[in-house]
Structure formats: structure tokens, C-alpha cells
Design a protein around this motif. Structure first.
Motif, PDB file in Angstrom:
ATOM      1  N   MET A   1       1.198  64.257  41.317  1.00 48.10           N
ATOM      2  CA  MET A   1       1.687  63.220  40.238  1.00 48.10           C
ATOM      3  C   MET A   1       0.334  62.566  39.610  1.00 48.10           C
ATOM      4  O   MET A   1      -0.682  62.513  40.359  1.00 48.10           O
ATOM      5  N   GLN A   2       0.465  62.659  38.336  1.00 51.91           N
ATOM      6  CA  GLN A   2      -0.871  62.229  37.643  1.00 51.91           C
ATOM      7  C   GLN A   2      -0.755  60.799  37.282  1.00 51.91           C
ATOM      8  O   GLN A   2       0.616  60.316  36.524  1.00 51.91           O
ATOM      9  N   THR A   3      -1.616  59.912  37.406  1.00 50.62           N
ATOM     10  CA  THR A   3      -1.348  58.675  36.958  1.00 50.62           C
ATOM     11  C   THR A   3      -1.637  58.571  35.367  1.00 50.62           C
ATOM     12  O   THR A   3      -1.975  59.373  34.806  1.00 50.62           O
ATOM     13  N   VAL A   4      -0.904  57.378  34.729  1.00 51.00           N
ATOM     14  CA  VAL A   4      -1.126  57.066  33.445  1.00 51.00           C
ATOM     15  C   VAL A   4      -1.915  55.846  33.063  1.00 51.00           C
ATOM     16  O   VAL A   4      -1.868  55.121  33.721  1.00 51.00           O
ATOM     17  N   ARG A   5      -2.941  56.025  32.297  1.00 51.95           N
ATOM     18  CA  ARG A   5      -3.906  55.094  31.949  1.00 51.95           C
ATOM     19  C   ARG A   5      -3.913  54.911  30.479  1.00 51.95           C
ATOM     20  O   ARG A   5      -3.732  55.830  29.652  1.00 51.95           O
ATOM     21  N   LEU A   6      -3.813  53.479  30.104  1.00 52.90           N
ATOM     22  CA  LEU A   6      -3.879  53.047  28.654  1.00 52.90           C
ATOM     23  C   LEU A   6      -5.229  52.122  28.750  1.00 52.90           C
ATOM     24  O   LEU A   6      -5.461  51.319  29.677  1.00 52.90           O
ATOM     25  N   PRO A  36       6.900  47.892  39.866  1.00 54.02           N
ATOM     26  CA  PRO A  36       6.988  49.087  40.356  1.00 54.02           C
ATOM     27  C   PRO A  36       6.146  50.282  39.794  1.00 54.02           C
ATOM     28  O   PRO A  36       6.285  50.511  38.643  1.00 54.02           O
ATOM     29  N   GLY A  37       5.116  50.704  40.501  1.00 51.06           N
ATOM     30  CA  GLY A  37       4.185  51.476  39.903  1.00 51.06           C
ATOM     31  C   GLY A  37       3.005  51.115  39.099  1.00 51.06           C
ATOM     32  O   GLY A  37       2.263  51.861  38.914  1.00 51.06           O
ATOM     33  N   CYS A  38       2.713  49.920  39.053  1.00 52.29           N
ATOM     34  CA  CYS A  38       1.601  49.256  38.231  1.00 52.29           C
ATOM     35  C   CYS A  38       0.557  49.143  39.465  1.00 52.29           C
ATOM     36  O   CYS A  38       0.651  48.881  40.439  1.00 52.29           O
ATOM     37  N   ILE A  39      -0.480  49.900  39.096  1.00 55.52           N
ATOM     38  CA  ILE A  39      -1.816  50.146  39.849  1.00 55.52           C
ATOM     39  C   ILE A  39      -2.797  49.096  39.607  1.00 55.52           C
ATOM     40  O   ILE A  39      -3.214  48.350  40.375  1.00 55.52           O
ATOM     41  N   SER A  40      -2.925  48.948  38.289  1.00 56.44           N
ATOM     42  CA  SER A  40      -3.804  47.658  37.645  1.00 56.44           C
ATOM     43  C   SER A  40      -3.343  47.441  36.257  1.00 56.44           C
ATOM     44  O   SER A  40      -2.778  48.271  35.677  1.00 56.44           O
ATOM     45  N   SER A  63       7.057  55.317  35.671  1.00 53.60           N
ATOM     46  CA  SER A  63       6.618  53.831  35.713  1.00 53.60           C
ATOM     47  C   SER A  63       6.134  53.453  34.695  1.00 53.60           C
ATOM     48  O   SER A  63       6.287  52.311  34.231  1.00 53.60           O
ATOM     49  N   PHE A  64       5.108  54.192  33.823  1.00 56.29           N
ATOM     50  CA  PHE A  64       4.407  53.580  32.715  1.00 56.29           C
ATOM     51  C   PHE A  64       5.512  53.534  31.590  1.00 56.29           C
ATOM     52  O   PHE A  64       5.646  52.294  30.717  1.00 56.29           O
ATOM     53  N   ALA A  69       9.384  49.938  28.213  1.00 56.36           N
ATOM     54  CA  ALA A  69      10.389  49.558  28.210  1.00 56.36           C
ATOM     55  C   ALA A  69      10.823  47.999  28.437  1.00 56.36           C
ATOM     56  O   ALA A  69      11.388  47.428  27.563  1.00 56.36           O
ATOM     57  N   ARG A  70      10.353  47.612  29.495  1.00 61.64           N
ATOM     58  CA  ARG A  70      10.371  46.319  29.661  1.00 61.64           C
ATOM     59  C   ARG A  70       9.686  45.376  28.694  1.00 61.64           C
ATOM     60  O   ARG A  70      10.321  44.307  28.280  1.00 61.64           O
ATOM     61  N   VAL A  71       8.539  45.785  28.431  1.00 67.42           N
ATOM     62  CA  VAL A  71       7.553  44.831  27.410  1.00 67.42           C
ATOM     63  C   VAL A  71       8.313  44.875  26.101  1.00 67.42           C
ATOM     64  O   VAL A  71       8.633  43.714  25.775  1.00 67.42           O
ATOM     65  N   ARG A  72       8.939  45.799  25.454  1.00 61.38           N
ATOM     66  CA  ARG A  72       9.616  45.738  24.331  1.00 61.38           C
ATOM     67  C   ARG A  72      10.917  44.769  24.181  1.00 61.38           C
ATOM     68  O   ARG A  72      10.994  44.105  23.369  1.00 61.38           O
TER      69      ARG A  72
END
Length: 92
Positions: A1-6, A36-40, A63-64, A69-72
Motif C-alpha cells: 500500500m502506497q501513502t499519498v502525499r500532498l 482515519p488514515g491521516c498520518i500527518s 483515505s486521501f 470528499a469530507r473537506v468539500r
């Protein structure tokens, strides 16, 4: 599983937009870090009073996407929807 970074910038056009960010940012940070899923998650002011750096990392694409979706549909999302964002993504 690959993390997603912004990583990127939140860029306000004027002091009124900056005031919107300042007013809503604490709750946005608190809610995002509890997801859930927020690392940082960090949004930090820069020397330019109209610009913030944004750094996020989530466990995976699902999770990203759930975060996005929640932020929108959030108070933050509606209040800041017109503020410019310059983001890059890794892991999508």
C-alpha cells in the motif's frame, strides 16, 4: 500500500481571504488529523501573510479521497473554496 502525499501552497489574494483562513484553520486541522488514515497534516504560515504551506500524508488513496470528499462538504471547504491552491501529489 502506497501513502499519498500532498505538498503545496494556499495563496490568498487579500487580507480578507487570509482572515477567512485564520478563522477556520484550527478546526480544519483538528478534524483532518482525526480522520482515519491521516498520518500527518500541517498548514503553516509563511513570511508572506497571504501564503500558507500545506503538507499532508494519508495511508492510501482511499483515505486521501475520503478526506477530500469530507473537506468539500465542510465549513472549511465552503469558506475557502475560492482561495488559490498550488498543490503537488505523490502516490495517486
Amino acid at each position: 500500500m502506497q501513502t499519498v502525499r500532498l505538498h503545496g501552497l494556499l495563496i490568498c489574494r487579500d487580507p480578507q481571504e487570509a482572515a477567512i483562513v485564520a478563522a477556520h484553520l484550527p478546526q480544519h486541522i483538528e478534524l483532518t488529523r482525526a480522520e482515519p488514515g491521516c498520518i500527518s497534516f500541517a498548514v503553516d504560515a509563511t513570511e508572506d501573510l497571504l501564503v500558507w504551506t500545506v503538507d499532508e500524508e494519508f495511508e492510501d488513496a482511499a483515505s486521501f479521497r475520503a478526506h477530500q470528499a469530507r473537506v468539500r462538504d465542510s465549513v472549511w471547504g465552503r469558506a475557502t473554496e475560492r482561495i488559490e491552491r498550488e498543490y503537488t501529489f505523490d502516490g495517486l
